[in-house]
Design a protein around this motif. Structure first.
Motif, mmCIF file in Angstrom:
data_model
loop_
_atom_site.group_PDB
_atom_site.id
_atom_site.type_symbol
_atom_site.label_atom_id
_atom_site.label_comp_id
_atom_site.label_asym_id
_atom_site.label_seq_id
_atom_site.Cartn_x
_atom_site.Cartn_y
_atom_site.Cartn_z
ATOM 1 N N ALA A 1 19.466 24.737 18.000
ATOM 2 C CA ALA A 1 17.478 24.905 17.234
ATOM 3 C C ALA A 1 17.097 25.134 17.302
ATOM 4 O O ALA A 1 16.158 26.595 16.240
ATOM 5 N N ASP A 2 16.335 25.668 18.476
ATOM 6 C CA ASP A 2 15.455 26.395 18.994
ATOM 7 C C ASP A 2 15.516 27.605 19.104
ATOM 8 O O ASP A 2 14.334 28.255 18.180
ATOM 9 N N ARG A 3 16.799 28.406 19.049
ATOM 10 C CA ARG A 3 16.862 30.027 18.814
ATOM 11 C C ARG A 3 17.165 29.827 17.514
ATOM 12 O O ARG A 3 16.548 31.039 16.650
ATOM 13 N N LEU A 4 17.593 29.561 16.651
ATOM 14 C CA LEU A 4 17.981 29.092 14.916
ATOM 15 C C LEU A 4 16.577 29.438 13.873
ATOM 16 O O LEU A 4 16.055 30.282 13.597
ATOM 17 N N ALA A 5 15.305 28.337 14.692
ATOM 18 C CA ALA A 5 14.314 28.207 14.198
ATOM 19 C C ALA A 5 13.031 29.453 14.482
ATOM 20 O O ALA A 5 12.904 29.964 13.723
ATOM 21 N N GLY A 6 13.316 30.118 15.940
ATOM 22 C CA GLY A 6 12.794 31.054 16.151
ATOM 23 C C GLY A 6 13.458 32.724 14.889
ATOM 24 O O GLY A 6 12.166 33.149 14.304
ATOM 25 N N LEU A 7 14.385 32.183 15.293
ATOM 26 C CA LEU A 7 14.918 33.412 13.718
ATOM 27 C C LEU A 7 14.530 32.702 12.544
ATOM 28 O O LEU A 7 14.406 34.470 11.941
ATOM 29 N N SER A 8 14.674 31.784 12.423
ATOM 30 C CA SER A 8 14.389 31.534 10.613
ATOM 31 C C SER A 8 12.535 31.785 10.301
ATOM 32 O O SER A 8 12.462 32.021 9.011
ATOM 33 N N LEU A 9 12.306 32.047 11.412
ATOM 34 C CA LEU A 9 10.386 32.486 11.343
ATOM 35 C C LEU A 9 9.994 33.643 11.728
ATOM 36 O O LEU A 9 8.819 33.850 10.853
ATOM 37 N N GLY A 10 11.046 34.352 11.504
ATOM 38 C CA GLY A 10 10.752 35.665 11.895
ATOM 39 C C GLY A 10 11.080 36.542 13.253
ATOM 40 O O GLY A 10 11.189 37.788 13.103
ATOM 41 N N ALA A 11 11.251 36.348 14.121
ATOM 42 C CA ALA A 11 12.015 36.934 15.082
ATOM 43 C C ALA A 11 13.348 37.522 14.828
ATOM 44 O O ALA A 11 14.205 37.170 14.341
ATOM 45 N N VAL A 12 12.923 38.804 15.472
ATOM 46 C CA VAL A 12 14.719 39.386 15.795
ATOM 47 C C VAL A 12 15.919 39.381 16.442
ATOM 48 O O VAL A 12 16.397 39.980 16.091
ATOM 49 N N ASP A 13 15.311 38.739 17.402
ATOM 50 C CA ASP A 13 16.398 38.640 18.571
ATOM 51 C C ASP A 13 16.023 37.480 19.296
ATOM 52 O O ASP A 13 14.894 36.770 18.956
ATOM 53 N N TYR A 14 16.948 36.883 20.263
ATOM 54 C CA TYR A 14 15.964 36.419 21.223
ATOM 55 C C TYR A 14 16.458 36.838 22.941
ATOM 56 O O TYR A 14 18.363 37.262 22.926
ATOM 57 N N ILE A 15 16.298 36.764 24.444
ATOM 58 C CA ILE A 15 16.991 36.541 25.348
ATOM 59 C C ILE A 15 16.684 35.097 25.770
ATOM 60 O O ILE A 15 15.034 35.233 26.273
ATOM 61 N N SER A 16 17.890 34.712 26.875
ATOM 62 C CA SER A 16 17.622 33.932 27.612
ATOM 63 C C SER A 16 17.272 34.118 28.744
ATOM 64 O O SER A 16 17.526 35.230 29.555
ATOM 65 N N LYS A 17 16.594 33.090 28.687
ATOM 66 C CA LYS A 17 15.615 33.353 30.906
ATOM 67 C C LYS A 17 16.405 32.609 31.537
ATOM 68 O O LYS A 17 17.119 31.272 31.031
ATOM 69 N N PRO A 18 16.847 32.590 32.645
ATOM 70 C CA PRO A 18 16.448 33.322 33.336
ATOM 71 C C PRO A 18 17.211 35.181 32.451
ATOM 72 O O PRO A 18 18.587 35.066 32.383
ATOM 73 N N TYR A 19 16.646 35.824 32.658
ATOM 74 C CA TYR A 19 17.321 37.573 33.079
ATOM 75 C C TYR A 19 18.325 37.563 34.091
ATOM 76 O O TYR A 19 17.848 38.544 34.791
ATOM 77 N N VAL A 20 19.609 36.910 33.987
ATOM 78 C CA VAL A 20 20.267 36.972 34.471
ATOM 79 C C VAL A 20 21.073 38.838 34.771
ATOM 80 O O VAL A 20 21.611 39.657 35.329
ATOM 81 N N SER A 21 20.947 39.509 33.410
ATOM 82 C CA SER A 21 21.201 40.729 33.228
ATOM 83 C C SER A 21 20.441 41.660 33.269
ATOM 84 O O SER A 21 19.953 41.338 32.113
ATOM 85 N N GLU A 22 19.683 42.250 34.134
ATOM 86 C CA GLU A 22 18.539 43.444 33.162
ATOM 87 C C GLU A 22 19.098 44.286 32.169
ATOM 88 O O GLU A 22 18.039 44.924 31.003
ATOM 89 N N GLU A 23 20.442 44.783 32.440
ATOM 90 C CA GLU A 23 20.957 45.692 31.390
ATOM 91 C C GLU A 23 20.680 45.410 29.856
ATOM 92 O O GLU A 23 20.430 45.815 28.949
ATOM 93 N N GLU A 24 21.248 43.816 29.740
ATOM 94 C CA GLU A 24 20.706 43.335 28.963
ATOM 95 C C GLU A 24 19.526 43.513 28.068
ATOM 96 O O GLU A 24 19.501 43.635 26.842
ATOM 97 N N VAL A 25 18.729 43.435 28.806
ATOM 98 C CA VAL A 25 17.369 43.394 28.420
ATOM 99 C C VAL A 25 16.489 44.058 28.112
ATOM 100 O O VAL A 25 16.369 44.828 26.642
ATOM 101 N N LEU A 26 17.212 45.193 28.789
ATOM 102 C CA LEU A 26 16.396 46.321 28.695
ATOM 103 C C LEU A 26 17.654 46.999 27.132
ATOM 104 O O LEU A 26 16.776 47.597 26.499
ATOM 105 N N ALA A 27 18.468 46.566 27.006
ATOM 106 C CA ALA A 27 19.465 47.551 25.710
ATOM 107 C C ALA A 27 19.344 46.116 24.963
ATOM 108 O O ALA A 27 18.441 46.786 23.570
ATOM 109 N N ARG A 28 18.825 45.294 24.426
ATOM 110 C CA ARG A 28 18.125 44.551 23.591
ATOM 111 C C ARG A 28 16.773 45.006 22.780
ATOM 112 O O ARG A 28 16.311 44.715 22.095
ATOM 113 N N VAL A 29 15.856 45.659 23.886
ATOM 114 C CA VAL A 29 14.178 45.157 23.346
ATOM 115 C C VAL A 29 14.615 47.106 23.348
ATOM 116 O O VAL A 29 14.160 47.675 22.280
ATOM 117 N N GLY A 30 15.171 47.766 24.240
ATOM 118 C CA GLY A 30 15.580 49.810 23.339
ATOM 119 C C GLY A 30 16.071 49.560 21.715
ATOM 120 O O GLY A 30 15.856 50.695 21.661
#
Length: 157
Positions: free
Chosen positions: A97-126
């Motif tokens: 519900a939190d993730r969907l609320a953020g997306l419905s407010l205008g967020a383009v994506d979300y990244i889960s903490k802790p940052y298990v995959s640095e590659e995923e963080v860089l890919a999403r940001v890029g």
């Protein structure tokens, strides 16, 4: 002053998070890509920095004291100067519900903490930096700062 053209300017990323340890991880990760990083420890200060600095992308923590990520995102999207800046939520919440609320407010994506995959963080940001550039909401990113992102963007679009 640099003689770099706007098309080669490194993107600026605003990090808004109250956790110093989380910020350190992101600062190290993003700075290694030669991306410029601006930091804020709370939502209201982050909103003001977004107005002043006009970053290319904002990484915004959901849970913060004072103005939380939802309130900050509402302000960012309501302000003419910041509404087109893409925002990625940073969340430790497993709550869909939190993730969907953020997306419905205008967020383009979300990244889960802790940052298990640095590659995923860089890919999403890029990917979101590239998409923003293509949509004209952020300046062009230099080729050296986004190696390998073209294929990720192509796969995502």
């Amino acid at each position: 002053m640099s003689d770099q053209s706007a098309s080669e300017r490194a993107p600026t990323i605003l990090l808004i998070d109250d956790s110093l340890s989380e910020l350190r991880v992101l600062i190290d990760l993003l700075s290694a890509r030669k991306w410029r990083v601006v930091v804020s420890f709370d939502g209201l200060d982050g909103f003001y920095k977004a107005q002043m600095k006009q970053p290319d992308l904002i990484l915004l923590d959901v849970r913060m004291p004072g103005m939380d990520g939802f309130g900050t995102l509402r302000r960012l999207k309501a302000d003419e100067r910041t509404r087109t800046i893409p925002v990625i939520f940073l969340t430790a919440a497993d709550d869909k519900a939190d993730r969907l609320a953020g997306l419905s407010l205008g967020a383009v994506d979300y990244i889960s903490k802790p940052y298990v995959s640095e590659e995923e963080v860089l890919a999403r940001v890029g990917i979101h930096l590239q998409l923003a550039r293509r949509l004209g909401t952020t300046p062009t990113i230099s080729a050296g700062s986004n190696e390998g992102m073209s294929s990720l963007v192509a796969a995502a679009t």
